[in-house]
Enzyme design. Structure first.
Site, PDB file in Angstrom:
ATOM      1  N   ALA A 164       0.817  -1.206  -0.012  1.00  0.00           N
ATOM      2  CA  ALA A 164      -0.085  -0.087   0.027  1.00  0.00           C
ATOM      3  C   ALA A 164       0.861   1.212   0.025  1.00  0.00           C
ATOM      4  O   ALA A 164       0.242   2.428   0.136  1.00  0.00           O
ATOM      5  CB  ALA A 164      -1.075   0.065   1.148  1.00  0.00           C
ATOM      6  N   ALA A 165       2.027   1.362  -0.347  1.00  0.00           N
ATOM      7  CA  ALA A 165       2.829   2.531  -0.323  1.00  0.00           C
ATOM      8  C   ALA A 165       2.382   3.410  -1.474  1.00  0.00           C
ATOM      9  O   ALA A 165       2.385   4.528  -1.319  1.00  0.00           O
ATOM     10  CB  ALA A 165       4.247   2.280  -0.699  1.00  0.00           C
ATOM     11  N   GLY A 166       1.948   2.610  -2.512  1.00  0.00           N
ATOM     12  CA  GLY A 166       1.415   3.516  -3.637  1.00  0.00           C
ATOM     13  C   GLY A 166      -0.024   4.205  -3.332  1.00  0.00           C
ATOM     14  O   GLY A 166      -0.168   5.138  -3.883  1.00  0.00           O
ATOM     15  N   ASP A 167      -0.768   3.325  -2.780  1.00  0.00           N
ATOM     16  CA  ASP A 167      -1.946   3.848  -2.131  1.00  0.00           C
ATOM     17  C   ASP A 167      -1.995   5.075  -1.232  1.00  0.00           C
ATOM     18  O   ASP A 167      -2.469   6.004  -1.236  1.00  0.00           O
ATOM     19  CB  ASP A 167      -2.886   2.940  -1.466  1.00  0.00           C
TER      20      ASP A 167
HETATM   21  P1  ADP Z   1       3.573   0.743  -5.695  1.00  0.00           P
HETATM   22  O1  ADP Z   1       2.987   0.284  -3.953  1.00  0.00           O
HETATM   23  O2  ADP Z   1       2.293   1.106  -6.242  1.00  0.00           O
HETATM   24  O3  ADP Z   1       4.380  -0.284  -5.953  1.00  0.00           O
HETATM   25  P2  ADP Z   1       5.949   2.310  -5.082  1.00  0.00           P
HETATM   26  O4  ADP Z   1       6.741   1.030  -4.633  1.00  0.00           O
HETATM   27  O5  ADP Z   1       6.628   3.070  -6.163  1.00  0.00           O
HETATM   28  O6  ADP Z   1       4.510   2.073  -5.215  1.00  0.00           O
HETATM   29  O7  ADP Z   1       5.886   3.258  -3.810  1.00  0.00           O
HETATM   30  C1  ADP Z   1       5.317   4.514  -3.639  1.00  0.00           C
HETATM   31  C2  ADP Z   1       5.888   5.479  -2.982  1.00  0.00           C
HETATM   32  O8  ADP Z   1       6.137   5.080  -1.361  1.00  0.00           O
HETATM   33  C3  ADP Z   1       7.259   5.753  -3.381  1.00  0.00           C
HETATM   34  O9  ADP Z   1       7.330   6.738  -4.662  1.00  0.00           O
HETATM   35  C4  ADP Z   1       7.938   6.136  -2.366  1.00  0.00           C
HETATM   36  O10 ADP Z   1       7.749   7.818  -2.115  1.00  0.00           O
HETATM   37  C5  ADP Z   1       7.472   5.737  -1.158  1.00  0.00           C
HETATM   38  N1  ADP Z   1       8.340   4.398  -0.816  1.00  0.00           N
HETATM   39  C6  ADP Z   1       8.151   2.858  -1.382  1.00  0.00           C
HETATM   40  N2  ADP Z   1       9.287   2.280  -0.838  1.00  0.00           N
HETATM   41  C7  ADP Z   1      10.032   3.059  -0.123  1.00  0.00           C
HETATM   42  C8  ADP Z   1      11.301   2.901   0.657  1.00  0.00           C
HETATM   43  N3  ADP Z   1      11.589   1.846   0.657  1.00  0.00           N
HETATM   44  N4  ADP Z   1      11.582   3.896   1.323  1.00  0.00           N
HETATM   45  C9  ADP Z   1      11.157   5.146   1.302  1.00  0.00           C
HETATM   46  N5  ADP Z   1       9.852   5.379   0.599  1.00  0.00           N
HETATM   47  C10 ADP Z   1       9.255   4.508   0.085  1.00  0.00           C
END
Ligand code: ADP
Length: 298
Positions: free
Chosen positions: A243-246
């Protein structure tokens, strides 16, 4: 107001010693259930980040519907435009997790697949008045097209999950794909890895005003016309990036609704998303506004 048009899924999560192969039955551990679905996660992300949020979607007429509605309301999300769908199950995701942390996921969209353009028309006042409308790809295209057309404010389109050959609706102001979703949008056979590759791929996408590509631990890349800007991720110790993207999309909508410029809003959303990676789970991991401000203040 932020309007989220999208999916609500009840996530059913079972630990398994290994993933079953066809014909095999595996005895797993205790099942846990959590509210999920990209739409619901993004709505909760926006509400936690301080946004006023209303949802347009569908649930079934089963017990899971009540769980999903209660979870949304409990986070302050307005649910008047979530319709019950007689004779249809609420969306569910069946998630098996191996000891190595690898997931296999079956999504059964149920009521989410019944969201119509008419449902969006019925929420027309909300959509016309919303400062930001967020859309994803877990409901039918016809609903997304209608919502994008009706939206009076900024339309943020998160083309997730990646669907080969999917096209965003017209009237999108901001596209927010990750690298895999970007490849699906451009029809590329390889996922763009380097900043140069991502910039080139995002440049192929015409129609949206700006593209914000999320790059996991590499942050985000903003592409607007011929200009691009890389915003690094906040340095955190991630334990679970679910859910980082969400989290990013919900927080980005809040920052834009508050009138921040895109680069500033994207940095704010990076802080919220970074926090979400430091905690387990989807909705429980989403950042509160005070935490975001604290991380930004250093
Ligand atoms: P998704 O979950 O849709 O694949 P991402 O993996 O690109 O999306 O993550 C979305 C956002 O979360 C990234 O642009 C970043 O800002 C943050 N993020 C993800 N992983 C990390 C990490 N390891 N450290 C810090 N921020 C992170």
């Amino acid at each position: 107001m932020i309007a989220v048009v999208g999916s609500l899924n009840l996530d059913l999560v079972a630990p398994v010693p290994h993933h079953p192969v066809p014909g095999e039955t595996v005895l797993g551990g205790d099942m846990a259930q959590h509210p999920g679905g990209k739409g619901a996660n993004q709505a909760v992300a926006a509400a936690r980040a301080g946004g006023e949020v209303a949802f347009v979607g569908r649930v079934g007429d089963d017990d899971a519907a009540a769980v999903m509605l209660e979870a949304a309301r409990g986070q302050g999300v307005e649910t008047t435009h979530i319709r019950r769908t007689p004779g249809t199950p609420t969306g569910r995701a069946l998630i098996a997790v191996s000891p190595a942390g690898e997931n296999t996921i079956i999504v059964s969209p149920g009521a989410n697949a019944r969201l119509t353009a008419d449902d969006c028309e019925a929420a027309g006042d909300l959509l016309r008045g919303a400062a930001v409308t967020i859309l994803q790809q877990e409901v039918p295209d016809e609903a997304n097209h209608a919502a994008a057309r009706l939206a009076g404010g900024t339309v943020l389109y998160n083309p997730a999950p990646a669907v080969e050959g999917a096209q965003p609706p017209p009237h999108v102001d901001l596209l927010v794909p990750n690298r895999t979703e970007l490849a699906a949008l451009t029809g590329a056979s390889a996922v763009p890895e380097t900043l140069e590759e991502v910039t080139a791929a995002a440049g192929e996408l015409t129609g949206a005003g700006a593209v914000v590509v999320t790059l996991g631990g590499d942050g985000v890349l903003l592409v607007e016309g011929t200009a691009s800007l890389h915003i690094p991720a906040f340095p955190v110790r991630p334990v679970d990036t679910t859910a980082a993207g969400d989290s990013f999309c919900g927080a980005l909508a809040v920052a834009l609704a508050e009138g921040r410029a895109l680069a500033d809003a994207a940095r704010w959303a990076c802080a919220a998303a970074a926090i979400s990676t430091t905690r387990a789970g989807a909705q429980p991991s989403l950042a509160g506004r005070d935490e975001v401000e604290a991380l930004l203040a250093g």
